[in-house]
Scaffold this active site. Structure first.
Site, PDB file in Angstrom:
ATOM      1  N   ARG A   1     -13.170  13.644   6.143  1.00  0.00           N
ATOM      2  CA  ARG A   1     -11.808  14.189   6.324  1.00  0.00           C
ATOM      3  C   ARG A   1     -11.373  14.977   5.099  1.00  0.00           C
ATOM      4  O   ARG A   1     -10.728  16.018   5.198  1.00  0.00           O
ATOM      5  CB  ARG A   1     -10.817  13.039   6.557  1.00  0.00           C
ATOM      6  CG  ARG A   1     -10.911  12.467   7.949  1.00  0.00           C
ATOM      7  CD  ARG A   1     -10.115  11.182   8.028  1.00  0.00           C
ATOM      8  NE  ARG A   1      -8.707  11.367   7.798  1.00  0.00           N
ATOM      9  CZ  ARG A   1      -7.908  10.433   7.277  1.00  0.00           C
ATOM     10  NH1 ARG A   1      -8.381   9.248   6.950  1.00  0.00           N
ATOM     11  NH2 ARG A   1      -6.634  10.683   7.110  1.00  0.00           N
TER      12      ARG A   1
ATOM     13  N   ASP B   1     -14.692   3.695   7.341  1.00  0.00           N
ATOM     14  CA  ASP B   1     -13.640   4.489   6.692  1.00  0.00           C
ATOM     15  C   ASP B   1     -14.218   5.291   5.538  1.00  0.00           C
ATOM     16  O   ASP B   1     -13.826   6.431   5.313  1.00  0.00           O
ATOM     17  CB  ASP B   1     -12.504   3.596   6.184  1.00  0.00           C
ATOM     18  CG  ASP B   1     -11.459   4.439   5.456  1.00  0.00           C
ATOM     19  OD1 ASP B   1     -10.936   5.371   6.089  1.00  0.00           O
ATOM     20  OD2 ASP B   1     -11.209   4.216   4.265  1.00  0.00           O
TER      21      ASP B   1
ATOM     22  N   SER C   1      -7.504   4.493   8.843  1.00  0.00           N
ATOM     23  CA  SER C   1      -8.068   4.420   7.500  1.00  0.00           C
ATOM     24  C   SER C   1      -7.377   3.345   6.661  1.00  0.00           C
ATOM     25  O   SER C   1      -8.027   2.459   6.087  1.00  0.00           O
ATOM     26  CB  SER C   1      -7.921   5.800   6.844  1.00  0.00           C
ATOM     27  OG  SER C   1      -8.212   5.751   5.483  1.00  0.00           O
TER      28      SER C   1
ATOM     29  N   HIS D   1       0.853  -1.188   0.000  1.00  0.00           N
ATOM     30  CA  HIS D   1       0.000   0.000   0.000  1.00  0.00           C
ATOM     31  C   HIS D   1       0.886   1.234   0.000  1.00  0.00           C
ATOM     32  O   HIS D   1       1.819   1.336   0.776  1.00  0.00           O
ATOM     33  CB  HIS D   1      -0.909   0.015   1.238  1.00  0.00           C
ATOM     34  CG  HIS D   1      -1.811   1.208   1.261  1.00  0.00           C
ATOM     35  ND1 HIS D   1      -3.019   1.231   0.616  1.00  0.00           N
ATOM     36  CD2 HIS D   1      -1.657   2.434   1.815  1.00  0.00           C
ATOM     37  CE1 HIS D   1      -3.582   2.417   0.779  1.00  0.00           C
ATOM     38  NE2 HIS D   1      -2.774   3.172   1.510  1.00  0.00           N
TER      39      HIS D   1
ATOM     40  N   LYS E   1      -8.735  -1.084   6.161  1.00  0.00           N
ATOM     41  CA  LYS E   1      -8.995  -1.649   4.833  1.00  0.00           C
ATOM     42  C   LYS E   1      -8.045  -2.813   4.553  1.00  0.00           C
ATOM     43  O   LYS E   1      -8.442  -3.834   4.002  1.00  0.00           O
ATOM     44  CB  LYS E   1      -8.821  -0.568   3.760  1.00  0.00           C
ATOM     45  CG  LYS E   1      -9.946   0.451   3.777  1.00  0.00           C
ATOM     46  CD  LYS E   1      -9.746   1.531   2.747  1.00  0.00           C
ATOM     47  CE  LYS E   1      -8.662   2.497   3.119  1.00  0.00           C
ATOM     48  NZ  LYS E   1      -8.745   3.844   2.603  1.00  0.00           N
TER      49      LYS E   1
HETATM   50  N1  URA Z   1      -4.947   6.681   2.107  1.00  0.00           N
HETATM   51  C1  URA Z   1      -5.990   6.179   2.807  1.00  0.00           C
HETATM   52  O1  URA Z   1      -6.605   5.181   2.438  1.00  0.00           O
HETATM   53  N2  URA Z   1      -6.342   6.816   3.934  1.00  0.00           N
HETATM   54  C2  URA Z   1      -5.694   7.902   4.392  1.00  0.00           C
HETATM   55  O2  URA Z   1      -6.064   8.409   5.431  1.00  0.00           O
HETATM   56  C3  URA Z   1      -4.615   8.422   3.653  1.00  0.00           C
HETATM   57  C4  URA Z   1      -4.245   7.783   2.498  1.00  0.00           C
END
Ligand code: URA
Length: 452
Positions: free
Chosen positions: A169, A162, A184, A83, A188
């Site tokens: 956000r 999220d 966040s 990620h 996931k």
């Molecule tokens: N990517 C995400 O999925 N969440 C964040 O808060 C920042 C980058």
């Protein structure tokens, strides 16, 4: 449940919240009992007062529990994902997923759309005719078993907390907050079922965490929280002070990724005929992808050390097996793989304009965030969640930082919609570039190899 306003008040006053408070607040948010304006006040309170490590772990756990969770334990293979915290021209996932699969890993990748100035892998995949990323869990598992990698979108049933929190956000200036980013990203990634995770934490002018110190702090927190919640993780901190590779824009980034996978140039930004070997302008993209692949292979215990991982990754790129996996993945997702190496079928914007150097000297600095925002202005990203993205617009950079230029040298070719007035965008582009009289020292591409 305590009243949401009491939980917000405690956080506002800097108190540490209990896991139970955090769980009930997130549950209330998901069920609709907690309103958007309460959630927004909570986010701003967290932004200013921060959260402890235990609170962050509880937040991540609660966000994970808000939806369904995949589990590949019954399936054969080692499932490792990567990620990135987001950047400009960051198309690494498109190359890395099939490359790591060709090296023997299973790569279950759930990706997102572009956010603000930073691009998203799903938008890039949308540039491939026919590619579908809204697949069922059964089909996702089948593609992983057969091809070894699958890039899909986050299902609405996964970490729905999220989805709500991120949307809030994004519009309330509470993105750049380490506990919120941890919750966040990791909710996931935990939901997606990976058994190991590599985090590419970006730093520099195009990153959410512009300074290396903040990026390192985020990297440490991500690894610590993931590990506490049972997901073995490692983080590398990498540079985002200029776009990665030479392209920014969805179809252009697919083309550059295919060039790396195929090992030949398809577009010719410097007037070279298609089919000539890759040149230096994609070197950083290739180097980073190989390095990240080596880390994933080490995490998945497919190799004994990083040097062995790099060798394997180089070999699978060179022998065409990563390119073959990419085509198989595209076909399995309903995409037209025959369009991938045919630039004329990738829907590039028909109008191209060159923006040229205004000064003589070395390219010393670039505001990469501004480049991401300029892409949004061209229509290649979103100002609002419901905006449609034009996959064919973007930038092809002719020079990287550190290059020596004279007045009039082309810096970038812009692929633009026919009717857009480019003059104000060109002025912003030139303001985003700094020149120096002598060769500048540039940040390393990989600042820290592995944050623990
Ligand atoms: N990517 C995400 O999925 N969440 C964040 O808060 C920042 C980058």
């Amino acid at each position: 449940m305590r009243l949401p306003s009491e939980i917000i008040r405690d956080k506002r006053d800097g108190k540490e919240l209990s896991a139970e408070d955090i769980r009930s607040f997130v549950e209330g948010l998901t069920s609709g009992q907690v309103t958007d304006y309460q959630a927004t006040a909570f986010l701003m309170a967290v932004y200013f007062q921060r959260m402890s490590f235990s609170e962050t772990a509880a937040l991540t756990q609660a966000m994970l529990a808000s939806g369904e969770r995949y589990d590949f334990a019954k399936l054969e293979g080692v499932f490792v994902d990567k990620h990135s915290t987001g950047g400009i021209g960051d198309k690494v996932s498109l190359i890395l997923a099939p490359l790591a699969a060709a090296c023997g890993l299973k790569v279950p990748m759930m990706s997102g759309r572009g956010l603000g100035h930073s691009g998203g892998t799903l938008d890039k995949l949308d540039a491939i005719p026919g590619y579908r990323h809204d697949l069922s869990r059964e089909r996702f598992e089948q593609i992983l078993a057969e091809v070894g990698c699958s890039i899909i979108g986050q299902s609405a049933r996964m970490a729905p907390a999220d989805k709500k929190l991120y949307a809030l956000r994004d519009v309330t200036a509470t993105v750049e907050c380490i506990p919120l980013i941890c919750g966040s990203i990791l909710s996931k990634k935990l939901a997606e079922g990976a058994q190991g995770l590599l985090l590419d934490v970006k730093t520099g002018s195009g990153a959410f965490m512009p300074t290396p110190a903040r990026a390192r702090e985020l990297a440490r927190w991500l690894v610590k929280v993931a590990t506490k919640l049972g997901l073995p993780a490692r983080a590398v901190v990498t540079d985002m002070s200029q776009p990665l590779g030479y392209s920014v824009g969805n179809a252009l980034e697919v083309i550059e990724s295919v060039e790396i996978l195929k090992g030949e140039r398809l577009l010719c930004p410097e007037g070279k005929p298609p089919g000539t070997p890759l040149e230096r302008c994609s070197a950083d993209l290739k180097e980073l992808t190989i390095a990240l692949c080596a880390h994933m292979l080490e995490i998945g215990k497919k190799v004994k050390n990083l040097a062995e991982g790099r060798r394997l990754a180089h070999a699978r790129l060179a022998d065409g097996s990563a390119w073959k996996r990419f085509q198989e993945m595209v076909r399995a997702h309903g995409g037209d793989a025959s369009a991938l190496d045919r630039v004329e079928r990738m829907g590039l914007a028909p109008r191209t304009v060159s923006w040229n150097a205004k000064k003589k000297g070395f390219l010393a600095k670039m505001d990469a965030r501004e480049i991401g925002l300029l892409l949004v202005e061209l229509g290649g990203g979103r100002k609002r969640a419901e905006d449609r993205v034009d996959p064919g617009v973007g930038f092809v950079f002719h020079r990287k930082l550190g290059s020596r230029v004279i007045v009039g040298d082309p810096l970038v070719t812009v692929y633009a919609p026919a009717s857009l007035d480019l003059a104000p965008l060109e002025a912003r582009f030139h303001a985003a570039i700094k020149y120096a009289a002598s060769r500048p020292s540039l940040p390393k591409l990989i600042l820290d190899a592995a944050a623990k």
